[in-house]
Design a protein around this motif. Structure first.
Motif, mmCIF file in Angstrom:
data_model
loop_
_atom_site.group_PDB
_atom_site.id
_atom_site.type_symbol
_atom_site.label_atom_id
_atom_site.label_comp_id
_atom_site.label_asym_id
_atom_site.label_seq_id
_atom_site.Cartn_x
_atom_site.Cartn_y
_atom_site.Cartn_z
ATOM 1 N N GLN A 77 0.836 -1.205 0.000
ATOM 2 C CA GLN A 77 0.000 0.000 0.000
ATOM 3 C C GLN A 77 0.874 1.260 0.000
ATOM 4 N N SER A 213 -15.716 -1.426 1.525
ATOM 5 C CA SER A 213 -15.230 -1.172 2.881
ATOM 6 C C SER A 213 -16.207 -0.245 3.592
ATOM 7 N N ASP A 215 -18.119 -0.262 7.838
ATOM 8 C CA ASP A 215 -19.103 -0.876 8.739
ATOM 9 C C ASP A 215 -19.268 -2.373 8.502
ATOM 10 N N ARG A 237 -12.203 -2.374 11.297
ATOM 11 C CA ARG A 237 -12.397 -2.314 12.748
ATOM 12 C C ARG A 237 -13.181 -3.507 13.277
HETATM 13 C C1 FMN Z 1 -6.516 2.263 12.693
HETATM 14 C C2 FMN Z 1 -6.944 2.418 11.259
HETATM 15 C C3 FMN Z 1 -5.984 2.550 10.269
HETATM 16 C C4 FMN Z 1 -6.372 2.685 8.926
HETATM 17 N N1 FMN Z 1 -5.408 2.776 7.966
HETATM 18 C C5 FMN Z 1 -5.758 2.825 6.660
HETATM 19 C C6 FMN Z 1 -4.769 2.830 5.645
HETATM 20 O O1 FMN Z 1 -3.573 2.765 5.907
HETATM 21 N N2 FMN Z 1 -5.195 2.888 4.348
HETATM 22 C C7 FMN Z 1 -6.521 2.936 4.007
HETATM 23 O O2 FMN Z 1 -6.854 2.980 2.821
HETATM 24 N N3 FMN Z 1 -7.484 2.921 4.963
HETATM 25 C C8 FMN Z 1 -7.129 2.850 6.259
HETATM 26 N N4 FMN Z 1 -8.096 2.771 7.223
HETATM 27 C C9 FMN Z 1 -9.502 2.654 6.820
HETATM 28 C C10 FMN Z 1 -9.945 1.185 6.780
HETATM 29 O O3 FMN Z 1 -9.201 0.458 5.825
HETATM 30 C C11 FMN Z 1 -11.447 1.067 6.456
HETATM 31 O O4 FMN Z 1 -11.672 1.549 5.152
HETATM 32 C C12 FMN Z 1 -12.297 1.863 7.433
HETATM 33 O O5 FMN Z 1 -11.940 1.591 8.773
HETATM 34 C C13 FMN Z 1 -13.789 1.579 7.220
HETATM 35 O O6 FMN Z 1 -14.125 0.270 7.554
HETATM 36 P P1 FMN Z 1 -14.862 -0.100 8.967
HETATM 37 O O7 FMN Z 1 -15.989 0.903 9.141
HETATM 38 O O8 FMN Z 1 -15.362 -1.512 8.720
HETATM 39 O O9 FMN Z 1 -13.823 0.020 10.023
HETATM 40 C C14 FMN Z 1 -7.740 2.688 8.568
HETATM 41 C C15 FMN Z 1 -8.705 2.571 9.575
HETATM 42 C C16 FMN Z 1 -8.333 2.429 10.901
HETATM 43 C C17 FMN Z 1 -9.399 2.283 11.953
#
Ligand code: FMN
Length: 335
Positions: A77, A213, A215, A237
């Motif tokens: 990435q 991606s 929730d 998450r």
């Molecule tokens: C701690 C943390 C680090 C993240 N780092 C990245 C990242 O490096 N690159 C990216 O595209 N998204 C990153 N995200 C976003 C996640 O990949 C994901 O798209 C986002 O959390 C939404 O999904 P969720 O609602 O299921 O958590 C990060 C999210 C969290 C919580």
């Protein structure tokens, strides 16, 4: 109807199932990727690697490139604000990987989703959605390096659906093999509801190309995105809160999953945490091992006897031995 039957060749990669570990900066280092691969993630991502750092040969940046023997497919990435730096950074990373003799990256990922000012200030991450020509050019440049290109974006902040769809179309025309849409705008960061409708619409417009991606907390969330036509679902998450969301979702989708993984005993969960801690110490050092374990422990300690007290003690632990001792205590109280 779900897309499971098509999940073997996805975005230019052969994947064993449609569930991937989302890119998570500060989390998805090698030991964590290894842990989630064991639980069923078909693909993982590196942490967010700076192309500028790669070009400057920054040691901390280079350390993020390690890929372990036996890991599943890993997407590198990358983030950067211009196409030149992106292409040069990617070349440096691939050369570094070859020289070390590490397993090769499965694909190149471009982060066009990060909303954090320290990233967007440099024109990188979600700022690229405001600079489509540069975003498309960097996709074209990475594509020339011969690996599948996976791009992660957000729902466009202005103009609603149409802007998001046009942006995805431009990325695919530029050569993106897969586009993952996080259905929140950059302004939302990680708050509020992720919009599933825009992800579903993109999946209808670009069959076979869209990953979802946002929730993803239950097997039903996974199923909903797949039924909408997405070929991949990224667990983020939801997987940190419950790593066993991978096997639970895979079973719900009809994949073969061992019974032990499905209903892990507290002892097994504690043992997995200790195993991850030891592996992280070996690969990244004790301090980083503590950081990684603290990310996961809430979900893993849940359901153990005296979980609240264990969590409190683990939260106060400052070194790895102290933390592992809390997990061992938790396991002992179960037996
Ligand atoms: C701690 C943390 C680090 C993240 N780092 C990245 C990242 O490096 N690159 C990216 O595209 N998204 C990153 N995200 C976003 C996640 O990949 C994901 O798209 C986002 O959390 C939404 O999904 P969720 O609602 O299921 O958590 C990060 C999210 C969290 C919580």
């Amino acid at each position: 109807m779900s897309s499971i039957a098509d999940a073997s060749l996805v975005g230019g990669l052969t994947l064993s199932n449609p569930l991937c570990l989302a890119p998570l900066a500060g989390v998805t280092s090698a030991p964590m990727r290894e842990f989630f691969s064991r639980l069923g993630a078909a693909l993982t991502h590196t942490e967010m690697v700076s192309c500028a750092g790669l070009v400057r040969a920054n040691r901390k940046t280079s350390n993020m490139l390690e890929v372990l023997a036996g890991e599943g497919p890993v997407v590198l990435q990358l983030f950067g604000g211009d196409a030149d730096a992106m292409a040069r950074g990617a070349e440096v990373a691939l050369e570094h990987n070859r020289r070390r003799g590490d397993p090769a990256f499965a694909g190149l990922g471009i982060n066009m989703a990060c909303p954090m000012p320290k990233v967007t200030r440099r024109g990188a991450g979600a700022a690229l959605m405001q600079n489509a020509s540069e975003a498309f050019e960097m996709t074209r440049r990475l594509k020339r390096l011969g690996l599948p290109v996976w791009v992660k974006i957000r729902r466009a902040s202005e103009g609603g659906e149409e802007d998001t769809i046009l942006f995805v179309e431009g990325l695919i025309e530029a050569g993106a093999d897969n586009v993952c849409i996080h259905g929140r705008t950059a302004a939302q960061r990680y708050e509020g509801r992720a919009d599933r409708e825009i992800v579903a619409k993109a999946a209808r417009c670009f069959p076979g190309k869209i990953a979802a991606s946002g929730d993803v907390r239950t097997p039903e969330d996974v199923r909903e995105y797949l039924d909408a036509g997405c070929v991949v679902v990224m667990l983020a998450r939801g997987a940190l809160a419950n790593p066993w969301l991978f096997p639970e979702s895979l079973r719900a989708l009809g994949f073969a999953v061992s019974e032990e993984l499905l209903d892990p005993s507290p002892e097994l969960r504690g043992a997995e945490l200790c195993r991850l801690g030891e592996r992280a110490r070996e690969l990244c050092g004790a301090r980083q091992a503590v950081v990684l374990l603290k990310r996961l422990m809430g979900g893993i300690l849940k359901g153990m006897n005296g979980a609240a007290e264990l969590r409190r003690r683990a939260g106060c632990a400052t070194d790895l031995e102290e933390l592992l001792e809390v997990f061992r205590l938790g396991m002992a109280s179960e037996s």
